[in-house]
Write an enzyme that holds these catalytic residues in place. Structure first.
Site, PDB file in Angstrom:
ATOM      1  N   ARG A  51      47.515   5.356  31.113  1.00 17.72           N
ATOM      2  CA  ARG A  51      47.383   4.305  32.128  1.00 17.72           C
ATOM      3  C   ARG A  51      46.381   3.221  31.752  1.00 17.72           C
ATOM      4  O   ARG A  51      46.654   2.037  31.871  1.00 17.72           O
ATOM      5  CB  ARG A  51      46.883   4.900  33.453  1.00 17.72           C
ATOM      6  CG  ARG A  51      47.925   5.280  34.426  1.00 17.72           C
ATOM      7  CD  ARG A  51      47.376   6.394  35.287  1.00 17.72           C
ATOM      8  NE  ARG A  51      47.031   7.508  34.414  1.00 17.72           N
ATOM      9  CZ  ARG A  51      47.908   8.396  33.999  1.00 17.72           C
ATOM     10  NH1 ARG A  51      49.125   8.368  34.420  1.00 17.72           N
ATOM     11  NH2 ARG A  51      47.561   9.355  33.154  1.00 17.72           N
ATOM     12  N   THR A  52      45.201   3.642  31.366  1.00 15.32           N
ATOM     13  CA  THR A  52      44.136   2.653  31.193  1.00 15.32           C
ATOM     14  C   THR A  52      44.499   1.674  30.079  1.00 15.32           C
ATOM     15  O   THR A  52      44.452   0.456  30.262  1.00 15.32           O
ATOM     16  CB  THR A  52      42.793   3.351  30.906  1.00 15.32           C
ATOM     17  OG1 THR A  52      42.545   4.287  31.959  1.00 15.32           O
ATOM     18  CG2 THR A  52      41.656   2.361  30.853  1.00 15.32           C
ATOM     19  N   LYS A  80      36.524   6.743   8.292  1.00 14.52           N
ATOM     20  CA  LYS A  80      35.690   6.614   7.089  1.00 14.52           C
ATOM     21  C   LYS A  80      34.208   6.593   7.433  1.00 14.52           C
ATOM     22  O   LYS A  80      33.372   6.360   6.578  1.00 14.52           O
ATOM     23  CB  LYS A  80      36.043   5.325   6.352  1.00 14.52           C
ATOM     24  CG  LYS A  80      37.508   5.182   5.995  1.00 14.52           C
ATOM     25  CD  LYS A  80      37.734   3.860   5.276  1.00 14.52           C
ATOM     26  CE  LYS A  80      39.210   3.560   5.116  1.00 14.52           C
ATOM     27  NZ  LYS A  80      39.436   2.185   4.673  1.00 14.52           N
ATOM     28  N   ARG A 101      37.350   2.705  24.869  1.00 16.70           N
ATOM     29  CA  ARG A 101      37.196   4.076  25.393  1.00 16.70           C
ATOM     30  C   ARG A 101      36.696   4.945  24.254  1.00 16.70           C
ATOM     31  O   ARG A 101      37.211   4.860  23.133  1.00 16.70           O
ATOM     32  CB  ARG A 101      38.535   4.608  25.909  1.00 16.70           C
ATOM     33  CG  ARG A 101      38.482   6.105  26.196  1.00 16.70           C
ATOM     34  CD  ARG A 101      39.708   6.606  26.912  1.00 16.70           C
ATOM     35  NE  ARG A 101      39.719   6.151  28.295  1.00 16.70           N
ATOM     36  CZ  ARG A 101      40.600   6.580  29.198  1.00 16.70           C
ATOM     37  NH1 ARG A 101      41.512   7.468  28.858  1.00 16.70           N
ATOM     38  NH2 ARG A 101      40.561   6.133  30.440  1.00 16.70           N
ATOM     39  N   HIS A 129      33.490   5.285  34.304  1.00 19.57           N
ATOM     40  CA  HIS A 129      34.822   4.685  34.122  1.00 19.57           C
ATOM     41  C   HIS A 129      34.963   3.579  35.172  1.00 19.57           C
ATOM     42  O   HIS A 129      35.722   3.703  36.124  1.00 19.57           O
ATOM     43  CB  HIS A 129      35.879   5.775  34.301  1.00 19.57           C
ATOM     44  CG  HIS A 129      37.256   5.413  33.842  1.00 19.57           C
ATOM     45  ND1 HIS A 129      37.632   4.118  33.506  1.00 19.57           N
ATOM     46  CD2 HIS A 129      38.364   6.179  33.666  1.00 19.57           C
ATOM     47  CE1 HIS A 129      38.902   4.124  33.148  1.00 19.57           C
ATOM     48  NE2 HIS A 129      39.366   5.353  33.231  1.00 19.57           N
TER      49      HIS A 129
HETATM   50  C1  NCD Z   1      40.861   9.429  33.918  1.00 16.29           C
HETATM   51  C2  NCD Z   1      39.924   9.360  32.730  1.00 16.29           C
HETATM   52  O1  NCD Z   1      40.343   9.053  31.605  1.00 16.29           O
HETATM   53  O2  NCD Z   1      38.748   9.577  32.961  1.00 16.29           O
HETATM   54  N1  NCD Z   1      42.127   8.908  33.629  1.00 16.29           N
HETATM   55  C3  NCD Z   1      42.358   7.571  33.799  1.00 16.29           C
HETATM   56  O3  NCD Z   1      41.735   6.743  33.175  1.00 16.29           O
HETATM   57  N2  NCD Z   1      43.228   7.206  34.745  1.00 16.29           N
HETATM   58  C4  NCD Z   1      40.914  10.769  34.546  1.00 16.29           C
HETATM   59  C5  NCD Z   1      41.208  11.979  33.698  1.00 16.29           C
HETATM   60  O4  NCD Z   1      41.432  11.895  32.497  1.00 16.29           O
HETATM   61  O5  NCD Z   1      41.205  13.055  34.263  1.00 16.29           O
END
Ligand code: NCD
Length: 368
Positions: A51-52, A80, A101, A129
Site C-alpha cells: 500500500r504505502t 554493497k 522505508r 509511520h
Molecule cells: C503498516 C506498516 O508497514 O507499518 N502497513 C502499512 O504501511 N499500511 C502496518 C503493518 O505492516 O502491520
C-alpha cells in the site's frame, strides 16, 4: 525557502495537519491538476510494502509527476554496503522528493539530514509511520467530521507497531481519547504514549478488548509485527490474541468504525468485511489523496501555503542541543546510530521529565 520533511508527527503543527487534511479532500474531489508535472519522486523501500509504496507512486502519477526507486534493497548498492547518508546525497540529484522505508529506527531522519530535497518517512523500523497516520486521520475525519471527544481503541501489537506510535500523539493533539488494548507482552512504549498521557487523552490500558469495545467510536486493529520479535517463540505466544469477529462487533456501537493499516493476518475475520462498519479498504484507498496532498505541499506546488517555512516546534520536539550527561551510545539496538557509524548519537531532554533524555533519531529514552 528551507525544505520541509515529514519524519515524525512532531514535524507538523496542528494548523498544518488540518490544512493537509483539507488539501487531501480537495485532491480527492478535484484530482491532482498536474501540480507535479516535471517533478520526480524517488521511493527507496528497504522493507516490504504494498500500500504505502504503490499509493505514493499512484499519488505522484495522479499529480502528473513521475517516479523511480527500488522495492528490494537487494538490487541496490545497499547490498554493497552503501550508507543511508551517501544514498540520500545521491538520490537528491535524481529526484525532487524522497520517500523512504527502512528497518532501522531513525533512518529517515538521517536521509532528511543529508538530502537537500524533502524526505518523507514511510516507516522506520518499529518507530514511526506518519503518512499512515495522516491516512488514518483523514479516514476518521471523513466518517465523523472531526476528532473532538472521539474514543479510539488502539488494539494489538502496540509495542512494535509503528502506526500506533505516530497515531497516539496525533489523536491526543486533535482532542480524541484513546484506549490502549494489548496483551501484557506488547504494551505501548511509554515514550510513544507520553504526549497522550500528559494531555489526559489516555482513558485506559487493558488487555481485554471485550470489556471496552462498547465505548469505542473507532477500533484501530493492528497486526502482530512478527518480523520485529527477537524470537519466534515470543511471537507464537502472542499471535492471534485478538480477532475482530461479527460476534465481537455485536457488542460495539452501531456506527463504530473498524480501521486497520493493513496487511491483516488474522486480526479481522473476513466475515467483518461485509459489515458497514468495516472501513479498512476505504482507509487504504484514502492513502492516495492524502499522499497527493503531502507531496504537493512539501514541493510547495499548492498555490496557498500549507506548510510554514520552518519546521513546527512542538513541545515534544526540543532542539538538538546535547544535554549534559547524555549517553555516548543509544541503548536501542535497532537505532540507526548503532548501524551507521558515521553518525554521532544525539540526545535531547524529554519535556517535563528532567531526569530523562531521548535519542533524537529513534526517541529511545534513558536516564540523563
Ligand atoms: C503498516 C506498516 O508497514 O507499518 N502497513 C502499512 O504501511 N499500511 C502496518 C503493518 O505492516 O502491520
Amino acid at each position: 525557502m528551507p525544505k520541509r520533511d515529514l519524519i515524525s508527527p512532531d514535524d507538523l503543527s496542528l494548523e498544518e495537519l488540518t490544512a493537509l487534511l483539507d488539501l487531501a479532500a480537495e485532491m480527492e474531489r478535484d484530482g491532482g491538476r498536474d501540480l507535479c508535472a516535471g517533478k520526480i519522486l524517488a521511493t527507496l523501500f528497504y522493507e516490504p510494502s504494498t500500500r504505502t509504496r504503490l499509493s505514493f507512486e499512484s499519488a505522484m502519477l495522479r499529480l502528473g509527476g513521475r517516479t523511480l526507486g527500488f522495492a528490494d534493497p537487494g538490487t541496490s548498492s545497499v547490498k554493497k554496503g552503501e550508507t543511508i547518508a551517501d544514498t540520500a546525497r545521491m538520490i537528491q540529484a535524481y529526484a525532487d522528493i524522497i520517500v523512504m522505508r527502512h528497518p532501522l529506527e531513525g533512518a529517515a531522519r538521517v536521509a532528511a539530514d543529508y538530502a537537500d530535497v524533502p524526505v518523507i518517512n514511510a516507516g522506520d523500523g518499529g518507530h514511526m509511520h506518519p503518512t499512515q497516520t495522516l491516512t488514518d486521520l483523514y479516514t476518521l475525519k471523513k466518517a465523523r467530521g472531526g476528532f473532538q471527544g472521539l474514543v479510539v481503541g488502539l488494539c494489538g501489537d502496540l509495542k512494535y507497531g509503528r502506526t500506533v506510535h505516530s497515531l497516539a500523539p496525533m489523536l491526543a493533539r486533535l482532542g480524541a481519547k484513546i484506549y490502549c488494548i494489548a496483551p501484557p507482552e506488547l504494551p505501548m512504549p511509554e515514550q510513544a504514549l507520553r504526549e497522550a498521557r500528559s494531555a489526559g487523552a489516555v482513558l485506559g490500558e487493558t488487555a481485554d478488548l471485550d470489556a471496552v469495545i462498547g465505548q469505542l467510536d473507532a477500533l484501530y486493529a493492528t497486526r502482530v509485527q512478527k518480523e520485529r520479535f527477537p524470537s519466534s517463540e515470543e511471537y507464537e505466544r502472542v499471535k492471534g490474541t485478538y480477532v475482530v469477529s461479527a460476534a465481537l462487533l455485536s457488542k460495539a456501537k452501531p456506527d463504530m468504525l473498524v480501521l486497520h493499516p493493513l496487511p491483516r493476518v488474522d486480526e479481522i475475520a473476513y466475515e467483518v468485511d461485509d459489515d458497514p462498519r468495516a472501513a479498512y479498504f476505504e482507509q487504504a484507498a484514502n492513502g492516495v489523496p492524502v499522499r497527493m496532498a503531502l507531496i504537493a505541499a512539501l514541493l510547495r506546488l499548492t498555490g496557498e501555503t500549507v506548510l510554514a517555512e520552518a519546521r513546527a516546534a512542538e513541545p515534544s520536539t526540543p532542539g538538538r542541543a546535547r544535554p549534559r550527561a547524555a549517553p555516548e551510545v543509544c541503548a536501542n539496538p535497532s537505532c540507526v546510530t548503532n548501524h551507521e557509524h558515521y553518525l554521532t548519537p544525539q540526545f535531547a531532554p524529554v519535556p517535563d521529565e528532567s531526569r530523562l533524555v531521548h535519542c533524537i533519531y529513534c526517541d529511545h529514552e534513558v536516564q540523563a
